[in-house]
Design an enzyme around this catalytic site. Structure first.
Site, PDB file in Angstrom:
ATOM      1  N   HIS A   1      -0.609  -2.889   6.313  1.00  0.00           N
ATOM      2  CA  HIS A   1       0.594  -2.063   6.169  1.00  0.00           C
ATOM      3  C   HIS A   1       1.793  -2.610   6.960  1.00  0.00           C
ATOM      4  O   HIS A   1       2.786  -1.905   7.146  1.00  0.00           O
ATOM      5  CB  HIS A   1       0.340  -0.616   6.611  1.00  0.00           C
ATOM      6  CG  HIS A   1      -0.635   0.119   5.764  1.00  0.00           C
ATOM      7  ND1 HIS A   1      -0.757   1.504   5.774  1.00  0.00           N
ATOM      8  CD2 HIS A   1      -1.571  -0.310   4.876  1.00  0.00           C
ATOM      9  CE1 HIS A   1      -1.708   1.881   4.925  1.00  0.00           C
ATOM     10  NE2 HIS A   1      -2.206   0.786   4.386  1.00  0.00           N
TER      11      HIS A   1
ATOM     12  N   ASN B   1     -10.803  -0.727   0.788  1.00  0.00           N
ATOM     13  CA  ASN B   1     -11.949  -0.149   1.478  1.00  0.00           C
ATOM     14  C   ASN B   1     -12.048   1.369   1.330  1.00  0.00           C
ATOM     15  O   ASN B   1     -13.086   1.949   1.636  1.00  0.00           O
ATOM     16  CB  ASN B   1     -11.930  -0.522   2.966  1.00  0.00           C
ATOM     17  CG  ASN B   1     -10.650  -0.116   3.668  1.00  0.00           C
ATOM     18  OD1 ASN B   1      -9.550  -0.467   3.235  1.00  0.00           O
ATOM     19  ND2 ASN B   1     -10.768   0.615   4.755  1.00  0.00           N
ATOM     20  N   HIS B   2     -10.983   2.027   0.837  1.00  0.00           N
ATOM     21  CA  HIS B   2     -11.045   3.472   0.588  1.00  0.00           C
ATOM     22  C   HIS B   2     -11.172   3.789  -0.901  1.00  0.00           C
ATOM     23  O   HIS B   2     -10.826   4.892  -1.338  1.00  0.00           O
ATOM     24  CB  HIS B   2      -9.787   4.158   1.140  1.00  0.00           C
ATOM     25  CG  HIS B   2      -9.636   4.043   2.628  1.00  0.00           C
ATOM     26  ND1 HIS B   2     -10.654   4.329   3.499  1.00  0.00           N
ATOM     27  CD2 HIS B   2      -8.575   3.664   3.387  1.00  0.00           C
ATOM     28  CE1 HIS B   2     -10.233   4.146   4.751  1.00  0.00           C
ATOM     29  NE2 HIS B   2      -8.981   3.731   4.696  1.00  0.00           N
TER      30      HIS B   2
ATOM     31  N   HIS C   1      -3.549  -4.135   3.234  1.00  0.00           N
ATOM     32  CA  HIS C   1      -4.401  -3.391   4.166  1.00  0.00           C
ATOM     33  C   HIS C   1      -3.770  -3.150   5.529  1.00  0.00           C
ATOM     34  O   HIS C   1      -3.923  -2.074   6.081  1.00  0.00           O
ATOM     35  CB  HIS C   1      -5.768  -4.058   4.365  1.00  0.00           C
ATOM     36  CG  HIS C   1      -6.653  -3.322   5.336  1.00  0.00           C
ATOM     37  ND1 HIS C   1      -7.162  -2.071   5.074  1.00  0.00           N
ATOM     38  CD2 HIS C   1      -7.111  -3.663   6.572  1.00  0.00           C
ATOM     39  CE1 HIS C   1      -7.899  -1.672   6.106  1.00  0.00           C
ATOM     40  NE2 HIS C   1      -7.880  -2.606   7.024  1.00  0.00           N
TER      41      HIS C   1
ATOM     42  N   GLU D   1      -4.553   2.543  -2.806  1.00  0.00           N
ATOM     43  CA  GLU D   1      -5.754   3.157  -2.228  1.00  0.00           C
ATOM     44  C   GLU D   1      -5.472   4.174  -1.130  1.00  0.00           C
ATOM     45  O   GLU D   1      -6.378   4.916  -0.744  1.00  0.00           O
ATOM     46  CB  GLU D   1      -6.690   2.075  -1.689  1.00  0.00           C
ATOM     47  CG  GLU D   1      -6.247   1.422  -0.421  1.00  0.00           C
ATOM     48  CD  GLU D   1      -7.435   1.113   0.487  1.00  0.00           C
ATOM     49  OE1 GLU D   1      -8.574   1.210   0.039  1.00  0.00           O
ATOM     50  OE2 GLU D   1      -7.196   0.812   1.655  1.00  0.00           O
ATOM     51  N   ASN D   2      -4.243   4.233  -0.630  1.00  0.00           N
ATOM     52  CA  ASN D   2      -3.892   5.227   0.386  1.00  0.00           C
ATOM     53  C   ASN D   2      -2.936   6.290  -0.144  1.00  0.00           C
ATOM     54  O   ASN D   2      -2.244   6.958   0.628  1.00  0.00           O
ATOM     55  CB  ASN D   2      -3.260   4.555   1.599  1.00  0.00           C
ATOM     56  CG  ASN D   2      -4.238   3.677   2.350  1.00  0.00           C
ATOM     57  OD1 ASN D   2      -4.011   2.483   2.502  1.00  0.00           O
ATOM     58  ND2 ASN D   2      -5.333   4.255   2.811  1.00  0.00           N
TER      59      ASN D   2
ATOM     60  N   HIS E   1      -7.576  -7.670   0.222  1.00  0.00           N
ATOM     61  CA  HIS E   1      -7.394  -6.491   1.068  1.00  0.00           C
ATOM     62  C   HIS E   1      -8.203  -6.728   2.340  1.00  0.00           C
ATOM     63  O   HIS E   1      -9.434  -6.589   2.351  1.00  0.00           O
ATOM     64  CB  HIS E   1      -7.898  -5.262   0.304  1.00  0.00           C
ATOM     65  CG  HIS E   1      -7.482  -3.960   0.898  1.00  0.00           C
ATOM     66  ND1 HIS E   1      -6.214  -3.455   0.744  1.00  0.00           N
ATOM     67  CD2 HIS E   1      -8.158  -3.052   1.651  1.00  0.00           C
ATOM     68  CE1 HIS E   1      -6.130  -2.282   1.352  1.00  0.00           C
ATOM     69  NE2 HIS E   1      -7.295  -2.025   1.926  1.00  0.00           N
TER      70      HIS E   1
ATOM     71  N   ASP F   1       0.804  -1.220   0.000  1.00  0.00           N
ATOM     72  CA  ASP F   1       0.000   0.000   0.000  1.00  0.00           C
ATOM     73  C   ASP F   1       0.846   1.284   0.000  1.00  0.00           C
ATOM     74  O   ASP F   1       1.647   1.501   0.905  1.00  0.00           O
ATOM     75  CB  ASP F   1      -0.900   0.043   1.224  1.00  0.00           C
ATOM     76  CG  ASP F   1      -1.709  -1.244   1.418  1.00  0.00           C
ATOM     77  OD1 ASP F   1      -1.120  -2.337   1.301  1.00  0.00           O
ATOM     78  OD2 ASP F   1      -2.907  -1.149   1.719  1.00  0.00           O
TER      79      ASP F   1
END
Length: 264
Positions: A177, A68-69, A175, A41-42, A150, A10
């Protein structure tokens, strides 16, 4: 013939974006990777913008996965409609924008990538990923299939790995990290690791300034999360697959860290 896939953890905030832009092509050359998948996604700490997605692709990624984001930055929705190279979780509702898997042409033929999201302790609970992946596997004809899950729970990722063992080339988790030390080839030939880790600030709590996370756990008034400064890292795993059988031969961590000069 071997086919090498580099999966990158991520990307978190500006430090993670800078690290990808400066180091991904170098790592791709160092590992002789044929195909690169990056979880993005982050990239904005929460969510990803079209410009950030373009920068990750320009840096050498073939596919960007989300989680999820996915829709935290709403401008990504139209962008997702225009490209199949950015994937949201397959097990989102059918009307959700974007696609959950893709088949991509490579030098050895078609390669499939599936993006899934777990349900245990997640802030959004999609459809059952175990049932959804069973359905989509019936539609995919290529033997080279790579799956990202994830998810928060290590047990959920391990269960998915064993369910798909021998049926997909590799499965990795994202997810949390935090990189896990269980990179392996499962008994029936699927490459596996519970979590890739992350790309971003080395001295952080999942990419965030430690003091902000400490304050949250102490019960202080909430404050907007901001990424940490200082040395960065890029945590990734390389899967080497037999292109004829679609089964994995080796799995190895290929993490990259800035020199830590904080205490010198």
């Amino acid at each position: 013939m071997d086919f090498k896939v580099l999966a990158v953890g991520d990307v978190v905030g500006a430090p993670g974006m800078n690290r990808v832009c400066h180091s991904l092509r170098w790592l791709k050359r160092q590992t002789n990777a044929d195909f690169v998948v990056v979880n993005g996604e982050n990239a904005s700490v929460v969510g990803i913008t079209p410009n950030q997605a373009e920068e990750i692709f320009d840096a050498g990624a073939d596919v960007i996965t989300l989680g999820n984001h996915t829709y935290a930055k709403r401008e990504i929705v139209d962008y997702m409609e225009d490209t199949s190279r950015i994937l949201r979780p397959l097990n989102y509702a059918p009307q959700a924008p974007g696609v959950g898997y893709g088949v991509f042409e490579t030098k050895i033929g078609p390669v499939a990538v599936i993006d899934l999201q777990g349900r245990v302790n997640m802030d959004y609970t999609p459809d059952n990923p175990f049932l959804q992946v069973e359905k989509v596997l019936k539609e995919i004809e290529t033997k080279l299939i790579f799956v990202e899950l994830h998810a928060e729970a290590t047990s959920e990722k391990l269960a998915m790995g064993y369910m798909l063992d021998g049926r997909v080339s590799a499965l990795w988790g994202t997810h949390t990290h935090v990189p896990t030390a269980d990179a392996q080839v499962l008994p029936k030939g699927t490459g596996y690791v519970t979590d890739l880790g992350m790309t971003g600030p080395k001295h952080s709590v999942l990419g965030i300034r430690p003091d902000l996370s400490i304050a949250k756990f102490k019960g202080d008034l909430p404050e907007r999360y901001r990424w940490a400064e200082g040395p960065t890292k890029m945590e990734a795993v390389l899967f080497t697959v037999d292109s004829q059988t679609g089964l994995c031969k080796t799995v190895e961590r290929v993490d990259c860290y800035d020199e830590d000069t904080a205490h010198r």
